[in-house]
Design an enzyme around this catalytic site. Structure first.
Site: not given
Length: 188
Positions: A46, A51, A99-100, A141-142, A145
């Protein structure tokens, strides 16, 4: 299409609520295509607008489940409903998350087992997905963000202190930090 730099924890766009998408145009289509390419290059499951430095309420996702079914799409201006999160500590193997925007690290985090995602697609067409398990986790999670929340913000002790030490050691937690999938080699 292009692989975009991914912002690292501390970048202001990651810590503020995102704005609704209002223009459904070719620029949005290019952004979404670039976000898919970036997510795949990272690799991740994702990726949210903030991000990649875009303060807009959208995310892409791509995950193949244990039955080899691919779940891939874009959620624009999403709304997410979740079941109550179970009480207790997260399982260190089954509920591990990464997480990226905090690359190379993973921590256990308890999430709701089910979610309902309502959003619109690139054409502004509404859709709904009922998700369980990992897909529900990805959506939570997304979606976080888009509200300026990193999964790190939800970690219980002792992991809250552990990620903070890692951030300081790597010089993260301040504006201006990003990494380029396919180019940068990050420790982890």
């Amino acid at each position: 299409m292009a692989v975009l730099p991914i912002r690292i924890q501390g970048e202001p766009v990651l810590h503020a609520p995102a704005e609704p998408v209002t223009e459904f145009d070719e620029e949005l289509r290019r952004l979404v295509a670039d976000m898919y390419e970036t997510m795949d290059a990272a690799p991740g499951v994702g990726l949210a607008g903030p991000q990649v430095g875009v303060n807009k309420r959208l995310f892409v996702f791509g995950w193949t489940d244990e039955d080899d079914v691919e779940h891939r799409g874009v959620a624009i201006n999403p709304v997410l409903w979740i079941q109550p999160t179970p009480v207790g500590a997260a399982d260190d193997e089954e509920e591990i998350e990464g997480c990226l925007s905090f690359p190379g690290e993973r921590f256990p985090l308890r999430r709701s087992p089910a979610a309902i995602l309502r959003a619109v697609d690139l054409d502004g067409k509404p859709f709904e997905i009922e998700a369980e398990g990992w897909l529900a986790r990805i959506f939570q999670h997304e979606y976080d963000h888009l509200d300026g929340i990193l999964y790190l913000d939800r970690l219980p002790r002792p992991f809250d202190k552990e990620w903070s030490k890692i951030s300081k050691k790597r010089g993260w937690g301040v504006p201006g930090q990003a990494w380029q999938p396919g180019v940068d080699q990050l420790e982890g």
